[in-house]
Design an enzyme around this catalytic site. Structure first.
Site, short mmCIF file in Angstrom:
data_model
loop_
_atom_site.label_atom_id
_atom_site.label_comp_id
_atom_site.label_asym_id
_atom_site.label_seq_id
_atom_site.Cartn_x
_atom_site.Cartn_y
_atom_site.Cartn_z
N HIS A 309 0.79 -1.23 0.00
CA HIS A 309 0.00 0.00 0.00
C HIS A 309 0.81 1.27 0.00
CE1 HIS A 309 -4.18 -1.31 0.60
NE2 HIS A 309 -3.63 -2.39 1.11
N LYS A 489 -8.65 13.68 4.33
CA LYS A 489 -7.76 12.51 4.34
C LYS A 489 -6.88 12.60 5.58
CE LYS A 489 -6.43 13.93 0.22
NZ LYS A 489 -6.41 12.73 -0.61
N ARG A 490 -6.23 11.53 5.93
CA ARG A 490 -5.32 11.57 7.07
C ARG A 490 -4.36 12.75 6.92
NH1 ARG A 490 -1.58 7.88 7.02
NH2 ARG A 490 -2.09 7.26 4.90
N LYS A 495 0.80 14.14 1.92
CA LYS A 495 -0.50 14.53 1.34
C LYS A 495 -0.60 16.05 1.16
CE LYS A 495 -3.05 10.51 3.16
NZ LYS A 495 -3.82 9.95 2.02
N THR A 596 -8.29 6.77 -2.50
CA THR A 596 -9.65 6.36 -2.86
C THR A 596 -10.61 7.51 -2.63
OG1 THR A 596 -9.86 5.40 -0.64
CG2 THR A 596 -9.40 3.89 -2.46
N LYS A 600 -14.15 8.82 -4.68
CA LYS A 600 -15.45 9.15 -4.07
C LYS A 600 -15.90 10.53 -4.52
CE LYS A 600 -13.80 6.80 0.07
NZ LYS A 600 -13.18 7.10 1.38
C1 LIG Z 1 -11.90 7.30 1.70
C2 LIG Z 1 -11.47 7.66 3.05
C3 LIG Z 1 -10.12 7.86 3.33
C4 LIG Z 1 -9.05 7.76 2.27
O1 LIG Z 1 -8.87 9.02 1.68
P1 LIG Z 1 -7.61 9.31 0.73
O2 LIG Z 1 -7.92 10.66 0.17
O3 LIG Z 1 -7.62 8.27 -0.32
O4 LIG Z 1 -6.43 9.30 1.58
C5 LIG Z 1 -9.74 8.21 4.60
N1 LIG Z 1 -10.65 8.36 5.58
C6 LIG Z 1 -11.97 8.19 5.35
C7 LIG Z 1 -12.92 8.38 6.47
C8 LIG Z 1 -12.42 7.83 4.09
O5 LIG Z 1 -13.72 7.64 3.88
#
Ligand SMILES: *Cc1c(COP(=O)(O)O)cnc(C)c1O
Length: 752
Positions: A309, A489-490, A495, A596, A600
């Site tokens: 990952h 995101k985290r 990032k 991901t 979304k």
């Molecule tokens: C989809 C999702 C992530 C992943 O987000 P990235 O932008 O791909 O890092 C992290 N936290 C939550 C709650 C999510 O739904």
């Protein structure tokens, strides 16, 4: 039927029930119904082992998947109750951290939907990941007691003995039903230890890290900045995989396996390196059944596959051999034998399992002793093959493959954006609900003004809903007419939330100089920082401080509002994503394996502002360059720069006055009015002295592209809506159903 059942379960009228009572009753109905869809596994069955399952709230999703949502919704409405309020009564399971855990949850949904036999294996953390609060513009952490009396996790009554540091513990098996969309029901198996004691937690989330009996499954990712924390992670990992491996062998034996043929009954997917010890543990268990070492290795290799990952070196787990000797002495002879076996296959010292410094490389064990290593987006897999894992690729080219991540459209469209879903259905029929590729039909409407106007209207409603939610939760008022640019995101330097921050500061100055932007912008952040990650917490502090500084400036606050959502989780994501105009995917190219969140947002009609990183590359290929805003260095440039070690952030800082002005603002008087000098200075020094993730070289390109997006959004809303439409129409590829079908065909071969 639903009405009668609800009344029976609550033994009173629906009007008289509290939402908690209705939630518990509906949960019972869902559990009964999903149980009817349990099917015996035939042939090969998948076990997806993962330290995280970020599943989100389950009630609405399960109702949708079981075809009960409409009925439940109408029934509640008829009695003056609302589904939205009922959803508030459900605590979100705290079993994951970010994308990796969310991927595992999407995969379970797709497996069940595609009628494939596939269970999850993980841990039942009592407090999971911490709950984030903001105090004095700083992140503080509190335990998240999500396990309430009414819970989806059910005690099976089964236990498995696990030996930790020479002492035996009983791993108790709990299960959550995973019910597919018009599909079968699989299980999420979660192990726990009865003696774990929440009273061990002191203030915040600190606790005695040495008291394994009481702390083992308290938290996900305990602070590993000291040895006790690192040891605890090993305890947790082994507890999970040992109990899991015993459960797998027991199930396979019951179904007729003689263990020699284990690979005909089980496929095990190792989600990142956390479950890697399942390899030596399975070998150990098979040897206890009189299978010789060489054959056991062969069986396990055929049974297991590994997903990588990340290419961030610090995330590829390595443990000192002394730690493993302490916690899992029973595995050490096997790990040493695996190391010897690997050394016989190659002279290349970079692929050893146990190196000369006494460090065990978990990922190396995974690649040598599983039959498949996959990356999670095309670019990521190429980087693994060509640089990060090149020596392994030379050794085992046939093992390497790509499986671009995906998301379940049940949660990330049907459930979180009902208005868009029903409009799509009006236009292109219901087929896309099960066959995401059908979204492409939407492209036929790209030039119909009426359709574009409806998309704008739906977006507006979702923005208003997010605005209401923000008011209720955090007492914040936002302007739904502004552009919602969201980075959720985290929190991690790769990032680059700090790049977004520098842009906002730059705009602050421009507005002060009378250069107002094309449209007002609401910059929304959602991010948790790991509790021991100092700079990440400093970035949160800077965002919150800037938010306050801007709010107090009437000139700037007409144009910019900065909002940071407290405790970003799946529930928050479900509110934010449908409301987004501009999706911020601005990681340093080569560092985000896939992402991901990007998928979304796209699916919900946001336009991406991003680097050519992870799955952004594949999004860009699909939507075309006029429907995405790409900027920044390429991954090849970044990798070259790291290779030459010639990046010097100070040079950029000194040569670009705009950049310098923005960076200096961090410790200027406007910020110090509301923020803490120590944190802000540390952040500034980190950027000017190191900037490991190269924000400065991308700063200008980012601000140019972002202002272009803002202008396009403001000047031609119909053309903007056309971009949104194209994004939705091209999102089908990013369904996790497509991902799972590829795993099935190329790695798992489940069923008979
Ligand atoms: C989809 C999702 C992530 C992943 O987000 P990235 O932008 O791909 O890092 C992290 N936290 C939550 C709650 C999510 O739904």
């Amino acid at each position: 039927m639903m009405e009668k059942k609800l009344q029976e379960l609550c033994s009173k009228s629906i009007e008289a029930c509290s939402y908690e009572e209705l939630y518990a009753a509906l949960m019972t109905i869902v559990k009964e119904k999903s149980r009817e869809k349990i099917l015996p596994a035939e042939g090969r069955k998948l076990y997806y082992i993962s330290a995280e399952f970020l599943i989100g709230k389950l009630l609405s999703n399960n109702l949708i998947n079981l075809g009960l949502y409409e009925e439940a919704d109408q029934c509640l409405q008829a009695h003056g109750k609302s589904m939205a309020e009922l959803e508030e009564a459900e605590p979100e399971p705290s079993l994951g951290n970010g994308g990796l855990g969310r991927l595992a949850a999407c995969f379970l949904d797709s497996l069940a939907t595609l009628n494939l036999p596939g269970d999850g294996i993980g841990l039942r953390y009592h407090c999971g990941l911490f709950h984030q609060y903001f105090r004095k513009n700083l992140q503080t952490e509190e335990p998240d007691f999500w396990l309430s009396a009414d819970t989806w996790t059910e005690d099976t009554g089964k236990t498995y003995p696990v030996s930790l540091a020479g002492r035996e513990y009983q791993a108790r098996l709990y299960q959550i039903d995973v019910t597919g969309y018009e599909g079968r029901t699989n299980k999420l198996n979660l192990f726990d230890l009865d003696t774990v004691d929440e009273a061990l937690i002191q203030d915040g989330i600190s606790f005695d890290k040495a008291d394994i009996e009481k702390n083992l499954t308290l938290f996900l990712y305990p602070d590993d900045s000291d040895d006790a924390g690192r040891l605890l992670r090993i305890y947790q990992q082994y507890f999970m995989v040992s109990a899991g491996a015993q459960m797998i062998l027991e199930e396979c034996e019951k179904r007729g396996s003689n263990f020699h043929d284990l690979a005909d009954y089980a496929a095990i997917q190792i989600n990142d390196t956390h479950p890697s010890m399942v390899i030596p543990e399975l070998i150990r268990l098979l040897m206890e059944k009189e299978i010789p070492f060489e054959e056991a290795v062969d069986i396990v290799t055929k049974t297991c596959a590994y997903t990588n990952h990340t290419i961030l070196a610090e995330a590829l787990e390595k443990w000192p051999v002394s730690f493993l000797e302490q916690v899992v002495p029973q595995l050490m002879p096997i790990i040493r034998a695996l190391d010897e076996t690997a050394r016989k296959r190659t002279e290349d010292a970079s692929t050893v399992i146990l190196d000369e410094n006494g460090i065990v490389h978990m990922a190396h064990m995974d690649i040598h002793f599983t039959h498949s290593t996959n990356g999670v987006a095309a670019l990521h897999t190429e980087i693994l093959k060509n640089s990060e894992l090149h020596s392994f690729y030379k050794l085992y080219p046939e093992k390497f493959n790509n499986k671009t991540n995906g998301i379940t459209f049940r949660r990330w469209l049907l459930s979180c954006n009902p208005e868009l879903t029903s409009y799509l259905e009006e236009l292109i029929g219901p087929g896309f609900r099960k066959d995401a590729a059908q979204l492409e039909k939407l492209a036929d409407y790209a030039d119909q003004e009426e359709v574009l106007r409806r998309l704008i209207e739906i977006k507006k409603h979702n923005k208003e809903k997010l605005a209401d939610w923000l008011t209720e939760k955090q007492g914040i008022t936002v302007n739904p007419e502004s552009m919602f640019a969201i980075q959720a995101k985290r929190l991690h330097e790769y990032k680059r939330q700090q790049l977004n921050l520098l842009y906002l500061i730059h705009q602050y100055y421009e507005i002060k100089r009378g250069h107002v932007p094309a449209a007002p912008i609401t910059a929304v952040f959602g991010a948790k920082a790991a509790p021991a990650y100092t700079i990440a917490k400093d970035i949160i502090h800077a965002i919150l401080t800037l938010s306050q500084a801007i709010a107090h400036d009437p000139e700037v606050s007409q144009w910019i509002q900065v909002v940071m959502i407290e405790n970003y989780n799946v529930t928050a994501a479900e509110k934010m994503i449908p409301a987004c105009d501009l999706s911020e995917q601005i990681s340093l190219a080569s560092k985000e394996a896939s992402g991901t969140g990007n998928m979304k947002f796209m699916l919900n009609g946001a336009v991406t502002l991003g680097t050519l990183d992870g799955a952004n590359v594949e999004i860009a290929e699909r939507v075309g360059e006029e429907n995405i805003y790409i900027f920044g260095q390429s991954s090849a440039q970044v990798i070259r720069r790291y290779g030459h070690q010639d990046y010097c952030s100070r040079e950029w800082y000194e040569s670009d006055p705009n950049l310098r002005r923005a960076v200096d603002f961090l410790t200027g008087e406007e910020m110090l009015k509301y923020g803490c000098e120590e944190n802000l200075t540390r952040l500034k020094n980190e950027l000017t002295g190191k900037d490991w993730f190269q924000t400065f070289p991308d700063f200008n390109a980012y601000l140019v592209r972002k202002n272009q997006a803002l202008e396009d959004f403001a000047v031609n809303p119909l053309k903007w809506a056309r971009r949104c439409l194209i994004n939705i129409s091209q999102a089908g590829f990013f369904s996790s159903d497509r991902t799972i079908e590829a795993y099935q065909k190329e790695i798992w071969h489940l069923g008979k």
